[in-house]
Design a protein around this motif. Structure first.
Motif, PDB file in Angstrom:
ATOM      1  N   LEU A 107       0.801  -1.297   0.048  1.00 53.14           N
ATOM      2  CA  LEU A 107      -0.020   0.022   0.038  1.00 53.14           C
ATOM      3  C   LEU A 107       0.997   1.250   0.053  1.00 53.14           C
ATOM      4  CD1 LEU A 107      -2.785   1.264   0.342  1.00 53.14           C
ATOM      5  CD2 LEU A 107      -2.499   1.021   2.553  1.00 53.14           C
ATOM      6  N   PRO A 108       0.911   2.219  -1.073  1.00 61.34           N
ATOM      7  CA  PRO A 108       1.540   3.316  -1.225  1.00 61.34           C
ATOM      8  C   PRO A 108       1.101   4.238   0.326  1.00 61.34           C
ATOM      9  CG  PRO A 108       0.468   3.000  -3.331  1.00 61.34           C
ATOM     10  CD  PRO A 108      -0.087   1.952  -2.223  1.00 61.34           C
ATOM     11  N   THR A 109       2.322   4.435   0.987  1.00 62.78           N
ATOM     12  CA  THR A 109       2.087   5.192   2.338  1.00 62.78           C
ATOM     13  C   THR A 109       3.138   6.299   2.470  1.00 62.78           C
ATOM     14  OG1 THR A 109       1.304   3.101   3.394  1.00 62.78           O
ATOM     15  CG2 THR A 109       2.139   4.739   4.595  1.00 62.78           C
ATOM     16  N   CYS A 137       4.771  -2.163   3.501  1.00 62.30           N
ATOM     17  CA  CYS A 137       3.919  -1.262   2.797  1.00 62.30           C
ATOM     18  C   CYS A 137       4.862  -0.670   1.808  1.00 62.30           C
ATOM     19  CB  CYS A 137       3.384  -0.103   3.680  1.00 62.30           C
ATOM     20  SG  CYS A 137       4.165   1.005   4.425  1.00 62.30           S
ATOM     21  N   ASN A 138       4.458   0.083   0.809  1.00 64.29           N
ATOM     22  CA  ASN A 138       5.283   0.834  -0.235  1.00 64.29           C
ATOM     23  C   ASN A 138       5.395   2.259   0.451  1.00 64.29           C
ATOM     24  OD1 ASN A 138       6.459   2.270  -2.425  1.00 64.29           O
ATOM     25  ND2 ASN A 138       4.657   2.014  -3.613  1.00 64.29           N
ATOM     26  N   LEU A 139       6.339   2.432   1.487  1.00 64.23           N
ATOM     27  CA  LEU A 139       6.765   3.695   1.925  1.00 64.23           C
ATOM     28  C   LEU A 139       7.297   4.669   0.872  1.00 64.23           C
ATOM     29  CD1 LEU A 139       6.508   4.964   4.779  1.00 64.23           C
ATOM     30  CD2 LEU A 139       8.790   4.299   5.323  1.00 64.23           C
ATOM     31  N   ALA A 186       0.685   1.417  -9.303  1.00 65.13           N
ATOM     32  CA  ALA A 186       0.234   0.046  -8.682  1.00 65.13           C
ATOM     33  C   ALA A 186      -0.991  -0.409  -9.536  1.00 65.13           C
ATOM     34  CB  ALA A 186       0.154  -0.003  -7.168  1.00 65.13           C
ATOM     35  N   ALA A 187      -1.934   0.753  -9.531  1.00 62.00           N
ATOM     36  CA  ALA A 187      -3.134   0.322 -10.315  1.00 62.00           C
ATOM     37  C   ALA A 187      -2.921  -0.250 -11.857  1.00 62.00           C
ATOM     38  CB  ALA A 187      -4.160   1.464 -10.277  1.00 62.00           C
ATOM     39  N   ARG A 188      -2.051   0.625 -12.494  1.00 60.00           N
ATOM     40  CA  ARG A 188      -1.855   0.143 -13.771  1.00 60.00           C
ATOM     41  C   ARG A 188      -1.039  -1.292 -13.739  1.00 60.00           C
ATOM     42  NH1 ARG A 188      -0.079   5.359 -14.628  1.00 60.00           N
ATOM     43  NH2 ARG A 188       2.230   4.955 -13.763  1.00 60.00           N
ATOM     44  N   GLN A 193      -8.931  -4.655 -12.758  1.00 62.69           N
ATOM     45  CA  GLN A 193      -9.601  -4.909 -11.567  1.00 62.69           C
ATOM     46  C   GLN A 193      -9.622  -3.601 -10.745  1.00 62.69           C
ATOM     47  OE1 GLN A 193      -6.838  -6.598 -11.904  1.00 62.69           O
ATOM     48  NE2 GLN A 193      -5.731  -6.892 -10.302  1.00 62.69           N
ATOM     49  N   GLN A 194      -8.635  -2.625 -10.739  1.00 61.58           N
ATOM     50  CA  GLN A 194      -8.669  -1.397  -9.956  1.00 61.58           C
ATOM     51  C   GLN A 194      -9.398  -0.402 -10.895  1.00 61.58           C
ATOM     52  OE1 GLN A 194      -6.797  -0.557  -7.078  1.00 61.58           O
ATOM     53  NE2 GLN A 194      -6.350  -2.866  -6.869  1.00 61.58           N
TER      54      GLN A 194
END
Length: 194
Positions: A107-109, A137-139, A186-188, A193-194
């Motif tokens: 998760l981008p954070t 997470c994706n810090l 990340a969605a790409r 599905q995103q």
């Protein structure tokens, strides 16, 4: 992804008098293509228990579901060298552990911190960043520090909050946009599905 949904988590005013103000300054009107929703870290979370305990407490399940339903997590907390204050330590521990069902991996954070005074030499890594990294997470960093928050964040009668230091606002917006870009990437990569 037309709009990146960001969940801004902040602690209550007794833990951090500036966290909610900072998120309100960023949320309305927010950067284009980004929606920032605010959520106070629950203060009624039970102490982090044996990870084998099942099922998870209802408050923990609610917090995990809230984080799982966002594209980006914004963590706003006080700048500090010491241990992470409660309720942050409890919330981040529950979000990351047990790892099964954790919403944090990938998760981008972004971590934003507030400081009452000028921060002369901030530590290179906060306790929150260590916990988030261990939860995979994706810090997106480095964190953005808002120094002299009492002078920099100005609540207005209409509920808006102004950031009076243009340099601080520019750094904050750049951090928000870098984190939104990570969510779009990340969605790409994950497909339709995103």
């Amino acid at each position: 992804m037309d709009e990146v949904r960001m969940l801004g988590l902040f602690a209550g005013a007794t833990t951090d008098p500036f966290g909610e103000l900072l998120l309100r300054a960023l949320a309305g009107p927010g950067p284009s293509g980004v929606r920032i929703d605010l959520c106070q870290v629950p203060e009624n979370l039970p102490a982090h228990a044996d990870p084998g305990t099942s099922p998870l407490p209802p408050q923990v399940q609610e917090l995990r579901a809230l984080v799982a339903d966002t594209h980006v997590l914004l963590i706003v907390l006080p700048e500090a060298d010491g241990p992470l204050p409660w309720p942050w330590s409890t919330a981040l521990n529950w979000l990351g552990w047990p790892p099964t069902g954790s919403p944090l991996p990938a998760l981008p954070t972004a971590v934003l911190t507030t400081e009452a005074a000028v921060t002369p030499l901030p530590s290179s890594f906060t306790s929150a960043e260590e916990l988030l990294t261990s939860a995979r997470c994706n810090l997106v960093g480095p964190r953005t520090i808002v120094p002299c928050a009492a002078r920099t964040l100005h609540p207005q009668p209409d509920g808006r909050v102004l950031v009076t230091d243009p340099g601080v606002m520019l750094r904050l917006l750049m951090h928000i946009h870098r984190t939104a870009a990570a969510a779009r990437s990340a969605a790409r990569d994950s497909g339709p599905q995103q």
